[in-house]
Design an enzyme around this catalytic site. Structure first.
Site, PDB file in Angstrom:
ATOM      1  CG  ASP A  76      33.773  30.352  38.764  1.00 39.55           C
ATOM      2  OD1 ASP A  76      34.507  31.204  38.169  1.00 39.55           O
ATOM      3  OD2 ASP A  76      33.039  31.046  37.946  1.00 39.55           O
ATOM      4  CB  SER A 136      42.771  34.629  26.384  1.00 37.42           C
ATOM      5  OG  SER A 136      43.945  34.259  27.288  1.00 37.42           O
ATOM      6  CB  THR A 137      38.712  34.560  22.857  1.00 32.59           C
ATOM      7  OG1 THR A 137      39.131  33.138  22.654  1.00 32.59           O
ATOM      8  CG2 THR A 137      38.041  35.007  22.191  1.00 32.59           C
ATOM      9  CE  LYS A 168      34.958  32.148  25.631  1.00 34.18           C
ATOM     10  NZ  LYS A 168      35.251  30.991  26.467  1.00 34.18           N
ATOM     11  NE  ARG A 213      44.258  27.764  28.582  1.00 34.78           N
ATOM     12  CZ  ARG A 213      42.859  28.815  29.632  1.00 34.78           C
ATOM     13  NH1 ARG A 213      41.984  28.812  28.382  1.00 34.78           N
ATOM     14  NH2 ARG A 213      42.703  28.415  30.103  1.00 34.78           N
ATOM     15  CD  GLU A 230      37.501  24.453  26.164  1.00 38.51           C
ATOM     16  OE1 GLU A 230      37.567  23.837  26.846  1.00 38.51           O
ATOM     17  OE2 GLU A 230      38.004  25.463  25.654  1.00 38.51           O
ATOM     18  CB  CYS A 284      58.277  52.969  51.285  1.00 37.95           C
ATOM     19  SG  CYS A 284      57.451  54.140  49.341  1.00 37.95           S
TER      20      CYS A 284
END
Length: 645
Positions: A64, A102-103, A140, A156, A187, A390
């Site tokens: 993370d 996704s949520t 969750k 997934r 899951e 540029c």
């Protein structure tokens, strides 16, 4: 930063990844305190692959941390703007039976109340009484996302394509709650109590077990015992513990209900999910390309700090928009050291007077990207005059500074090519590293890539075998059928993502679309004046390149035109069809495409407006009886095929 020593097993996995960096150099990257974005990508890809292979090299917290560093440097990096890759080394991807979205996330009760207001507004629009609006709240699960169609278990992946990991069931993995196979998304998890008692001294954390369960190699004997003991399970969302109550009760007792759900299961969780249970509301609210509008995840974790700004660094995006990135005095927040953060836009830099010496309030919610909440101390704003890629003179467009050099800006060129192949989604070889190599040799346009011969790929520094693979993948990208809306979206026109592409192509063919005026586009439901103007201008800008690529002969699945569907003599023209279960005559996705081509509207759930529920194998009687109770005609797969002839 980190002392890493790879085992031989880990080195074998890294060798197969083709990271274009030696393992010895990778070890040195882990030790560095300051990293460039591509160096971070090397670390993330290596760490992710080793984690998925069940032989992790760093902890979740360390991973993370690297993610937060990349976000701080460039929150638009393609690695961040996709479902985190669930790579199984040497595994082939297969199409998912249905998309795994996704949520949407919320971090406060106020966010949840705003979401409920959207639910109530939608209910009012379709005359659903407030007394009938109930919400289901569930834990969750913090596991390994998968989808079970009753025959195959899929990872997934990127939300569209995953890998076949049915071997997990073959190893003895059970469905939680003594459930049956075929209950859709869920899951792979392990009981916390079992892990703490039996495995915490062997494995660093429970997520390492989840990866080991599905690994292609032989399962660790400790993991196999956990499977045999029933501690490892596939937990379908349909079976999970829940609290279902009227929305008003959810609001009144929100904290109590969240706490109750947090303790409801003996598995790791990282929040709670709230969703409406009303089928008509679900059907009406639908989904974006990323998440369901009728569902939201509540996550807890927010920290803030006052941080000094050292510098404002401009970065050029694919669209030419210049993003301001604030370089900060390194500050620890939610377990990660934050040294950079993206400012919303340059008008904020200008009006809030953000520059070297200013002090900003930094907030990091739910271990996600940090953001600037306010300015505590102002300074001289730091504004660029030239594009950092540029050197073109920048112009203001609303709140944003824009590089107008669409044809010769390296950053825009490279990111445009990356976006094309990423959105196309039917080849794996043309990632950021390959595109970077190609653009370094002067390739600027999509059609030019398709004209590269094998010897030129070799000249770019690719091996003989890799060069042939790249050629084969380019050919495959033209031959594998893809939706016309996805092909159009791949050109990256502003405000023309997949959803809007599909809407427009229901009214105009992909070729005719380039002749549509702003006035005609505004007449289509969902397109306001400003959006239409931006899209028409964007289409004009990509027109030449689009037709050069289109004329290469891609195999496009054409979106049916609404006006033609109304006149169709198909037996399902105008019908609302829902497919469920495992089909024998093709994938569910193929059958949905065919139904759309015959003039039907395809839905994901049964409501009172559904005409036909088409059932494949392993569909429960409860679902069938519920559909019949609503007056829906239930057809077997063969009866449906007979109907459409």
């Amino acid at each position: 930063m980190l002392e890493i020593n790879f085992t031989n097993e880990q080195l074998e996995v890294l060798e197969k990844l083709d990271l274009e960096i030696k393992s010895s150099e990778l070890v040195n990257l882990f030790k560095k305190s300051e990293l460039e974005s591509e160096e971070l990508i090397h670390l993330l890809k290596a760490s992710n692959a080793l984690y998925r292979a069940g032989i992790p090299v760093i902890t979740d917290e360390q991973y993370d941390f690297f993610i937060s560093m990349l976000r701080s440097i460039n929150h638009l990096h393609p690695y961040l703007n996709q479902v985190e890759p669930e790579v199984l080394v040497e595994a082939k991807t297969v199409e998912l039976p249905q998309r795994m979205l996704s949520t949407e996330k919320a971090y406060s009760k106020e966010d949840i109340e705003k979401w409920i207001k959207r639910i109530l507004k939608a209910a009012q629009e379709i005359n659903v009484p407030e007394k009938d609006i109930f919400l289901r709240v569930t834990p969750k699960l913090d596991g390994y996302a998968a989808f079970d169609d009753g025959t195959t278990l899929y990872t997934r992946g990127d939300g569209y394509r995953g890998q076949d990991i049915t071997r997990a069931f073959e190893r003895g993995l059970k469905v939680a709650q003594h459930g049956k196979r075929g209950l859709g998304p869920g899951e792979i998890v392990i009981k916390k109590s079992y892990f703490d008692k039996q495995l915490s001294g062997i494995f660093e954390n429970s997520r390492n077990i989840q990866a080991a369960i599905i690994a292609e190699k032989k399962v660790d004997e400790n993991v196999q015992k956990a499977i045999d003991d029933g501690a490892c399970v596939f937990y379908p969302f349909a079976l999970i513990e829940n609290k279902t109550a009227h929305f008003s009760e959810i609001i009144d007792y929100f904290e109590t209900i969240v706490e109750e759900m947090w303790r409801a299961v003996d598995f790791d969780i990282d929040g709670v999910i709230l969703e409406t249970t009303h089928t008509d509301l679900k059907e009406y609210m639908g989904a974006t390309r990323k998440n369901h509008r009728w569902q939201i995840a509540f996550k807890v974790n927010e920290e803030s700090a006052e941080v000094e700004v050292k510098n404002i660094i401009p970065q050029t995006s694919r669209t030419g928009r210049i993003s301001p990135v604030a370089e900060l005095v390194p500050t620890k927040l939610s377990g990660a050291t934050i040294s950079r953060v993206t400012v919303h836009h340059y008008n904020m830099v200008k009006t809030k007077r953000i520059g070297p010496g200013s002090i900003v309030q930094l907030v990091r919610s739910g271990l996600v990207i940090p953001k600037i909440e306010g300015v505590v101390k102002e300074a001289e704003p730091q504004l660029p005059e030239e594009c950092p890629s540029c050197n073109a003179h920048l112009i203001w467009e609303g709140d944003h500074l824009i590089c107008p050099n669409k044809s010769d800006c390296p950053a825009q060129t490279e990111n445009t090519l990356i976006h094309f192949f990423k959105t196309l989604g039917n080849v794996d070889g043309f990632g950021p590293k390959v595109i970077e190599k190609i653009t370094n040799y002067g390739i600027k346009h999509i059609h030019e890539i398709y004209q590269i011969p094998k010897h030129q790929f070799v000249g770019f520094g690719f091996g003989d075998k890799t060069s042939q693979n790249l050629l084969d993948q380019l050919q495959a990208s033209k031959e594998i059928e893809i939706e016309d809306w996805r092909f159009l979206a791949a050109f990256g026109v502003s405000r023309l993502a997949g959803g809007n592409c599909e809407k427009l192509l229901q009214h105009h063919s992909i070729v005719e679309l380039f002749e549509v005026s702003v006035e005609d586009m505004v007449k289509i439901d969902g397109f306001a004046q400003l959006s239409a103007e931006a899209i028409v201008e964007g289409l004009a800008n990509v027109r030449e390149e689009f037709f050069k690529v289109y004329n290469l002969g891609f195999n496009l699945a054409i979106t049916p035109i609404e006006s033609e569907l109304k006149n169709s003599d198909s037996p399902i023209s105008g019908a609302v069809v829902v497919f469920t279960g495992s089909m024998q005559q093709g994938s569910r996705g193929d059958m949905e495409k065919q139904a759309k081509a015959l003039g039907a509207k395809v839905a994901k759930s049964v409501t009172g407006n559904t005409t036909y529920l088409v059932t494949g194998d392993k569909v429960g009687e409860t679902k069938i009886n519920a559909a019949r109770d609503k007056g829906v005609e239930v057809l077997t797969e063969q009866e449906y095929l007979n109907l459409i002839g």
